[in-house]
Design a protein around this motif. Structure first.
Motif, PDB file in Angstrom:
ATOM      1  N   ALA A 243       1.023  -1.184   0.136  1.00  0.00           N
ATOM      2  CA  ALA A 243      -0.001  -0.162   0.145  1.00  0.00           C
ATOM      3  C   ALA A 243       1.029   1.238   0.046  1.00  0.00           C
ATOM      4  O   ALA A 243       1.925   1.165   0.565  1.00  0.00           O
ATOM      5  N   ALA A 244       0.392   2.132  -0.695  1.00  0.00           N
ATOM      6  CA  ALA A 244       1.108   3.579  -0.699  1.00  0.00           C
ATOM      7  C   ALA A 244       0.822   4.430   0.490  1.00  0.00           C
ATOM      8  O   ALA A 244      -0.354   4.354   1.014  1.00  0.00           O
ATOM      9  N   GLU A 245       1.838   5.336   0.662  1.00  0.00           N
ATOM     10  CA  GLU A 245       1.342   6.527   1.485  1.00  0.00           C
ATOM     11  C   GLU A 245       1.741   7.774   0.781  1.00  0.00           C
ATOM     12  O   GLU A 245       2.354   7.749  -0.157  1.00  0.00           O
ATOM     13  N   VAL A 277      -3.722   2.210  -3.138  1.00  0.00           N
ATOM     14  CA  VAL A 277      -2.912   3.302  -3.457  1.00  0.00           C
ATOM     15  C   VAL A 277      -3.892   4.597  -3.083  1.00  0.00           C
ATOM     16  O   VAL A 277      -4.813   4.688  -3.429  1.00  0.00           O
ATOM     17  N   VAL A 278      -3.080   5.224  -2.282  1.00  0.00           N
ATOM     18  CA  VAL A 278      -3.817   6.613  -1.594  1.00  0.00           C
ATOM     19  C   VAL A 278      -4.047   7.512  -2.996  1.00  0.00           C
ATOM     20  O   VAL A 278      -2.770   7.843  -3.619  1.00  0.00           O
ATOM     21  N   LEU A 307      -6.676  -3.313  -7.912  1.00  0.00           N
ATOM     22  CA  LEU A 307      -6.348  -1.872  -7.530  1.00  0.00           C
ATOM     23  C   LEU A 307      -7.342  -1.731  -6.563  1.00  0.00           C
ATOM     24  O   LEU A 307      -8.526  -1.382  -6.597  1.00  0.00           O
ATOM     25  N   VAL A 308      -7.089  -1.183  -5.215  1.00  0.00           N
ATOM     26  CA  VAL A 308      -7.824  -0.773  -4.173  1.00  0.00           C
ATOM     27  C   VAL A 308      -7.476   0.958  -3.921  1.00  0.00           C
ATOM     28  O   VAL A 308      -6.617   1.222  -3.780  1.00  0.00           O
ATOM     29  N   VAL A 309      -8.381   1.557  -4.383  1.00  0.00           N
ATOM     30  CA  VAL A 309      -8.266   3.043  -4.300  1.00  0.00           C
ATOM     31  C   VAL A 309      -8.702   3.542  -2.998  1.00  0.00           C
ATOM     32  O   VAL A 309      -9.734   3.347  -2.583  1.00  0.00           O
ATOM     33  N   VAL A 349     -12.284  -0.375  -3.374  1.00  0.00           N
ATOM     34  CA  VAL A 349     -12.294   1.245  -2.781  1.00  0.00           C
ATOM     35  C   VAL A 349     -11.994   0.740  -1.223  1.00  0.00           C
ATOM     36  O   VAL A 349     -12.778  -0.116  -0.837  1.00  0.00           O
ATOM     37  N   ILE A 350     -11.118   1.509  -0.663  1.00  0.00           N
ATOM     38  CA  ILE A 350     -10.919   1.347   0.832  1.00  0.00           C
ATOM     39  C   ILE A 350     -11.093   2.623   1.570  1.00  0.00           C
ATOM     40  O   ILE A 350     -10.364   3.525   0.865  1.00  0.00           O
TER      41      ILE A 350
END
Length: 482
Positions: A243-245, A277-278, A307-309, A349-350
């Protein structure tokens, strides 16, 4: 490196912080002198009283305390240190009693604890455990350990209960809007623990993080995994995904946001893989419509994973639902058997900002109202999961309920404050029963042939009934719909 010398010039070793004699409240130190002459044992119980934020409680966490704290033997060094501190603190010190623990019990506390099986979900207002002393000379120990024992129970049980409540909310939304054959697979991943940085300590992160994992499988609290391995024989209690920050996204600059996104899916995407990805570093709507929905659309579809946006700002009741709808416009959707829209499998989405039990319910309500299935969104909950709880959330208390005299007879102990009847305690040694699928409690001397669900788990320094996280999870799942 921590300095091992105190400001006063004395030696302060880290081990001193684990002195079991000092793991209590100050006023407990004089209580050994306050019980009636001839007292030979004290019994006490822990419960989540009626009137808290929920009507049920998920019991969890006792084994961590037993293995981490009660296995610590009292030593002569502990006694000397405690006497110095306690007398300087202005209170009497029971050196004779603590010396007896060392000399006659090898440093272990002569107490017995009987408890419900961890993972049990039952109505509030019922005993979760009961403790009594086993050495007539050390009758005062049962209530002496109240501070440590109650703290060890109220926190993980409350976190587990909060997590369980959210699970019920999400399950209800899935049952209404998702196909029945996918609910069991989807539900365990719908609430992810983002709370490690919001806790007050490493220990709190481990205890609370593991309590959440009784109900769900997702966590970013690594400490919880260590506690699961150490105390509940669970090799891997939870899972996460790359996961991105914001720092890894903004490092590319605003003009390079699409490149930052592309780097994420190229490095971490693939068949069956998830990558989060944030996407709100600048303008989440532009990021979703333009960067994800146009520039990178083909790459997202071709990577074979999901992809989880993550939108991370704005009104949580609005923005994540807008993101779902924009992804639906760009990537398409299907309509399931219950008539709700489901995003293309390549995108989900999260929501991790402003998430708490109430906001999750509101978001799901709004999402379903717009015709989208609850399976399109997951949640990451931080401080609201691990930190925004206290002992009064479920009104936890430990109360003495019986005193044994020199003849072996038990006498009832109870408080009945007229100014607050809700704080009245239960008298007499207690038992928990289950009849016709319902839990209840009774006096132990009225149990008869019925089974007492309070079973001895600890006696005189020994764990008699060890449980696993798998067993705890199974018990909680078995009573999930009750």
């Amino acid at each position: 490196m921590t300095d091992t010398k105190s400001n006063a010039g004395g030696s302060l070793h880290a081990e001193s912080l684990r002195n079991p004699i000092l793991n209590t409240d100050s006023y407990k130190l004089s209580h050994y002198l306050q019980y009636p002459p001839g007292t030979r044992a004290i019994s006490a119980y822990v419960e989540a009283r009626h009137g808290g934020e929920t009507e049920r409680v998920l019991f969890f966490g006792l084994q961590m305390f037993l293995l981490d704290y009660l296995t610590r033997r009292v030593t002569a060094t502990d006694i000397d240190e405690a006497e110095e501190i306690v007398t300087a603190h202005g209170l009497p010190f029971n050196r004779e009693g603590w010396q007896r623990i060392v000399d006659h019990h090898g440093g272990t506390l002569p107490i017995e604890i009987e408890a419900l099986a961890e993972g049990t979900i039952l109505p509030t207002g019922m005993p979760l455990l009961q403790v009594r002393t086993t050495d007539p000379e050390l009758f005062w120990l049962a209530t002496y350990i109240e501070t440590a024992l109650l703290r060890a129970i109220w926190y993980p049980s409350t976190v587990a209960t909060v997590s369980w409540g959210v699970k019920r909310t999400i399950a209800a939304a899935l049952e209404k809007s998702a196909n029945d054959d996918i609910i069991d697979a989807v539900l365990p991943t719908r609430l992810h623990d983002f709370g490690a940085r919001g806790t007050a300590s490493f220990e709190q992160a481990g205890i609370g993080g593991l309590a959440h994992l009784v109900n769900f499988a997702g966590t970013d609290t690594l400490t919880a995994l260590l506690y699961g391995r150490t105390f509940y024989d669970e090799p891997m209690a939870g899972h996460s995904i790359p996961a991105a920050e914001h720092s890894t996204m903004t490092a590319w600059g605003e003009s390079g946001e699409a490149d930052a996104f592309r780097n994420m899916i190229r490095r971490f995407g693939g068949p069956g893989r998830f990558v989060a990805v944030v996407s709100d570093s600048y303008d989440v709507y532009h990021a979703v419509r333009r960067n994800w929905g146009e520039v990178l659309k083909d790459e997202v579809l071709q990577m074979g994973g999901t992809l989880v946006v993550r939108p991370d700002s704005g009104d949580p009741r609005v923005v994540p639902i807008d993101v779902v709808e924009m992804l639906g416009q760009s990537f398409g959707f299907s309509v399931n058997a219950k008539g709700y829209k489901v995003l293309h499998p390549a995108v989900r989405v999260i929501q991790g900002d402003g998430v708490n039990p109430h906001s999750i319910a509101v978001i799901l309500e709004h999402l379903l109202a717009k015709g989208w299935s609850a399976e399109n969104i997951a949640f990451g909950m931080g401080a609201a999961l691990l930190q925004k709880v206290n002992r009064d959330t479920l009104r936890f208390a430990m109360k003495a309920n019986a005193r044994q005299d020199s003849s072996g007879r038990w006498h009832d102990l109870a408080k009945t404050p007229k100014t607050d009847p809700s704080k009245a305690s239960k008298a007499g040694r207690l038992a928990i029963i289950q009849e016709n699928g319902r839990y209840g409690w009774c006096r132990l001397d009225e149990l008869g042939s019925r089974e007492n669900l309070l079973q001895v788990v600890w006696r005189d320094g020994k764990l008699l009934n060890r449980t696993s996280l798998a067993a705890v999870r199974n018990r909680a799942a078995a009573t999930f719909c009750i």
